[in-house]
Design a protein around this motif. Sequence first.
Motif, PDB file in Angstrom:
ATOM      1  N   ALA A  92       0.856  -1.191   0.000  1.00 37.91           N
ATOM      2  CA  ALA A  92       0.000   0.000   0.000  1.00 37.91           C
ATOM      3  C   ALA A  92       0.892   1.240   0.000  1.00 37.91           C
ATOM      4  O   ALA A  92       2.109   1.140   0.189  1.00 37.91           O
ATOM      5  CB  ALA A  92      -0.905   0.021   1.231  1.00 37.91           C
ATOM      6  N   VAL A  93       0.258   2.369  -0.190  1.00 31.43           N
ATOM      7  CA  VAL A  93       0.912   3.645   0.089  1.00 31.43           C
ATOM      8  C   VAL A  93       0.659   3.959   1.559  1.00 31.43           C
ATOM      9  O   VAL A  93      -0.491   3.933   2.010  1.00 31.43           O
ATOM     10  CB  VAL A  93       0.373   4.773  -0.803  1.00 31.43           C
ATOM     11  CG1 VAL A  93       1.030   6.101  -0.433  1.00 31.43           C
ATOM     12  CG2 VAL A  93       0.616   4.450  -2.272  1.00 31.43           C
ATOM     13  N   TYR A  94       1.713   4.227   2.276  1.00 31.99           N
ATOM     14  CA  TYR A  94       1.623   4.504   3.706  1.00 31.99           C
ATOM     15  C   TYR A  94       1.752   6.010   3.938  1.00 31.99           C
ATOM     16  O   TYR A  94       2.647   6.662   3.384  1.00 31.99           O
ATOM     17  CB  TYR A  94       2.716   3.761   4.460  1.00 31.99           C
ATOM     18  CG  TYR A  94       2.401   2.297   4.624  1.00 31.99           C
ATOM     19  CD1 TYR A  94       2.446   1.434   3.540  1.00 31.99           C
ATOM     20  CD2 TYR A  94       2.042   1.774   5.866  1.00 31.99           C
ATOM     21  CE1 TYR A  94       2.134   0.087   3.681  1.00 31.99           C
ATOM     22  CE2 TYR A  94       1.740   0.437   6.021  1.00 31.99           C
ATOM     23  CZ  TYR A  94       1.784  -0.403   4.933  1.00 31.99           C
ATOM     24  OH  TYR A  94       1.468  -1.732   5.070  1.00 31.99           O
ATOM     25  N   TYR A  95       0.856   6.504   4.778  1.00 32.61           N
ATOM     26  CA  TYR A  95       0.823   7.931   5.097  1.00 32.61           C
ATOM     27  C   TYR A  95       0.976   8.119   6.603  1.00 32.61           C
ATOM     28  O   TYR A  95       0.423   7.348   7.395  1.00 32.61           O
ATOM     29  CB  TYR A  95      -0.512   8.542   4.690  1.00 32.61           C
ATOM     30  CG  TYR A  95      -0.842   8.455   3.233  1.00 32.61           C
ATOM     31  CD1 TYR A  95      -1.510   7.351   2.711  1.00 32.61           C
ATOM     32  CD2 TYR A  95      -0.509   9.498   2.366  1.00 32.61           C
ATOM     33  CE1 TYR A  95      -1.831   7.273   1.364  1.00 32.61           C
ATOM     34  CE2 TYR A  95      -0.822   9.435   1.017  1.00 32.61           C
ATOM     35  CZ  TYR A  95      -1.482   8.313   0.529  1.00 32.61           C
ATOM     36  OH  TYR A  95      -1.800   8.247  -0.806  1.00 32.61           O
ATOM     37  N   CYS A  96       1.679   9.170   6.973  1.00 32.41           N
ATOM     38  CA  CYS A  96       1.604   9.590   8.363  1.00 32.41           C
ATOM     39  C   CYS A  96       0.723  10.833   8.421  1.00 32.41           C
ATOM     40  O   CYS A  96       0.575  11.567   7.440  1.00 32.41           O
ATOM     41  CB  CYS A  96       2.976   9.860   8.956  1.00 32.41           C
ATOM     42  SG  CYS A  96       3.857  11.258   8.272  1.00 32.41           S
ATOM     43  N   ALA A  97       0.125  11.030   9.576  1.00 30.25           N
ATOM     44  CA  ALA A  97      -0.797  12.134   9.761  1.00 30.25           C
ATOM     45  C   ALA A  97      -0.684  12.649  11.185  1.00 30.25           C
ATOM     46  O   ALA A  97      -0.310  11.905  12.096  1.00 30.25           O
ATOM     47  CB  ALA A  97      -2.223  11.681   9.475  1.00 30.25           C
ATOM     48  N   ALA A  98      -1.019  13.904  11.360  1.00 26.54           N
ATOM     49  CA  ALA A  98      -0.923  14.548  12.668  1.00 26.54           C
ATOM     50  C   ALA A  98      -2.275  15.091  13.093  1.00 26.54           C
ATOM     51  O   ALA A  98      -3.002  15.677  12.274  1.00 26.54           O
ATOM     52  CB  ALA A  98       0.102  15.676  12.635  1.00 26.54           C
ATOM     53  N   ARG A  99      -2.601  14.889  14.348  1.00 26.65           N
ATOM     54  CA  ARG A  99      -3.852  15.388  14.908  1.00 26.65           C
ATOM     55  C   ARG A  99      -3.535  16.064  16.235  1.00 26.65           C
ATOM     56  O   ARG A  99      -2.938  15.461  17.123  1.00 26.65           O
ATOM     57  CB  ARG A  99      -4.841  14.253  15.128  1.00 26.65           C
ATOM     58  CG  ARG A  99      -6.192  14.704  15.678  1.00 26.65           C
ATOM     59  CD  ARG A  99      -7.172  13.542  15.746  1.00 26.65           C
ATOM     60  NE  ARG A  99      -8.534  14.004  15.995  1.00 26.65           N
ATOM     61  CZ  ARG A  99      -9.095  13.985  17.193  1.00 26.65           C
ATOM     62  NH1 ARG A  99      -8.455  13.522  18.244  1.00 26.65           N
ATOM     63  NH2 ARG A  99     -10.334  14.431  17.335  1.00 26.65           N
ATOM     64  N   TYR A 100      -3.969  17.301  16.365  1.00 24.94           N
ATOM     65  CA  TYR A 100      -3.699  18.034  17.595  1.00 24.94           C
ATOM     66  C   TYR A 100      -4.484  17.409  18.734  1.00 24.94           C
ATOM     67  O   TYR A 100      -5.699  17.259  18.656  1.00 24.94           O
ATOM     68  CB  TYR A 100      -4.067  19.503  17.437  1.00 24.94           C
ATOM     69  CG  TYR A 100      -3.598  20.353  18.586  1.00 24.94           C
ATOM     70  CD1 TYR A 100      -4.459  20.668  19.635  1.00 24.94           C
ATOM     71  CD2 TYR A 100      -2.291  20.819  18.628  1.00 24.94           C
ATOM     72  CE1 TYR A 100      -4.023  21.427  20.694  1.00 24.94           C
ATOM     73  CE2 TYR A 100      -1.842  21.583  19.682  1.00 24.94           C
ATOM     74  CZ  TYR A 100      -2.709  21.891  20.715  1.00 24.94           C
ATOM     75  OH  TYR A 100      -2.269  22.637  21.774  1.00 24.94           O
ATOM     76  N   GLY A 101      -3.774  17.038  19.775  1.00 22.19           N
ATOM     77  CA  GLY A 101      -4.436  16.464  20.942  1.00 22.19           C
ATOM     78  C   GLY A 101      -4.461  14.951  20.901  1.00 22.19           C
ATOM     79  O   GLY A 101      -3.437  14.306  20.710  1.00 22.19           O
ATOM     80  N   SER A 102      -5.627  14.377  21.066  1.00 23.53           N
ATOM     81  CA  SER A 102      -5.746  12.930  21.214  1.00 23.53           C
ATOM     82  C   SER A 102      -5.703  12.205  19.877  1.00 23.53           C
ATOM     83  O   SER A 102      -5.960  12.782  18.826  1.00 23.53           O
ATOM     84  CB  SER A 102      -7.038  12.586  21.955  1.00 23.53           C
ATOM     85  OG  SER A 102      -8.152  13.059  21.234  1.00 23.53           O
ATOM     86  N   TRP A 103      -5.419  10.923  19.958  1.00 22.13           N
ATOM     87  CA  TRP A 103      -5.328  10.130  18.748  1.00 22.13           C
ATOM     88  C   TRP A 103      -6.716   9.701  18.298  1.00 22.13           C
ATOM     89  O   TRP A 103      -7.706   9.787  19.024  1.00 22.13           O
ATOM     90  CB  TRP A 103      -4.469   8.879  18.995  1.00 22.13           C
ATOM     91  CG  TRP A 103      -5.193   7.797  19.733  1.00 22.13           C
ATOM     92  CD1 TRP A 103      -5.405   7.737  21.084  1.00 22.13           C
ATOM     93  CD2 TRP A 103      -5.808   6.639  19.174  1.00 22.13           C
ATOM     94  NE1 TRP A 103      -6.124   6.610  21.395  1.00 22.13           N
ATOM     95  CE2 TRP A 103      -6.385   5.915  20.252  1.00 22.13           C
ATOM     96  CE3 TRP A 103      -5.943   6.150  17.881  1.00 22.13           C
ATOM     97  CZ2 TRP A 103      -7.063   4.714  20.046  1.00 22.13           C
ATOM     98  CZ3 TRP A 103      -6.618   4.947  17.687  1.00 22.13           C
ATOM     99  CH2 TRP A 103      -7.169   4.260  18.764  1.00 22.13           C
ATOM    100  N   SER A 104      -6.783   9.216  17.049  1.00 25.93           N
ATOM    101  CA  SER A 104      -8.027   8.691  16.512  1.00 25.93           C
ATOM    102  C   SER A 104      -7.708   7.627  15.482  1.00 25.93           C
ATOM    103  O   SER A 104      -6.673   7.677  14.822  1.00 25.93           O
ATOM    104  CB  SER A 104      -8.852   9.812  15.880  1.00 25.93           C
ATOM    105  OG  SER A 104      -9.991   9.294  15.220  1.00 25.93           O
ATOM    106  N   TRP A 105      -8.588   6.684  15.307  1.00 24.32           N
ATOM    107  CA  TRP A 105      -8.459   5.691  14.239  1.00 24.32           C
ATOM    108  C   TRP A 105      -9.084   6.208  12.958  1.00 24.32           C
ATOM    109  O   TRP A 105      -8.893   5.616  11.902  1.00 24.32           O
ATOM    110  CB  TRP A 105      -9.119   4.376  14.634  1.00 24.32           C
ATOM    111  CG  TRP A 105     -10.584   4.538  14.920  1.00 24.32           C
ATOM    112  CD1 TRP A 105     -11.177   4.757  16.128  1.00 24.32           C
ATOM    113  CD2 TRP A 105     -11.655   4.550  13.958  1.00 24.32           C
ATOM    114  NE1 TRP A 105     -12.518   4.888  15.990  1.00 24.32           N
ATOM    115  CE2 TRP A 105     -12.850   4.763  14.678  1.00 24.32           C
ATOM    116  CE3 TRP A 105     -11.710   4.389  12.573  1.00 24.32           C
ATOM    117  CZ2 TRP A 105     -14.087   4.817  14.047  1.00 24.32           C
ATOM    118  CZ3 TRP A 105     -12.944   4.450  11.946  1.00 24.32           C
ATOM    119  CH2 TRP A 105     -14.105   4.666  12.681  1.00 24.32           C
TER     120      TRP A 105
END
Length: 123
Positions: A92-105
């Motif tokens: 697959a193509v793998y992406y990283c992502a950022a979310r301010y505060g808590s994590w999420s699926w």
Amino acid sequence: QVQLVESGGGLVQAGDSLRLSCAASGRAFSRYAMGWFRQAPGKEREFVAAITSSDGNTYYADSVKGRFTSSKDNAKNTVYLQMNTLKPEDTAVYYCAARYGSWSWNSYQYDYWGQGTQVTVSS
């Protein structure tokens, strides 16, 4: 604003390992939860792993649990995804992502995304 750049993808054989890196630029990196997602051709983007901003706790999709490990180095503003015992279905193509505060699926809850890096696992 956070900029993310992934690296480390490639072509490997089943059973091999790869380590993806996600370098972040911008302020307050340590306040962002970081997620890893992947998207295979013809499929929706799916959650792979996440690491929390505060204490570095990690969460994994069932499909990668026990094989993948996420970690981060706040001093280097970098997140890693160590992938062991790779399978063809990990392609697959793998992406990283950022979310301010808590994590999420949920990928829709992430604020910033990298450009992605291709991982191909041959059988």
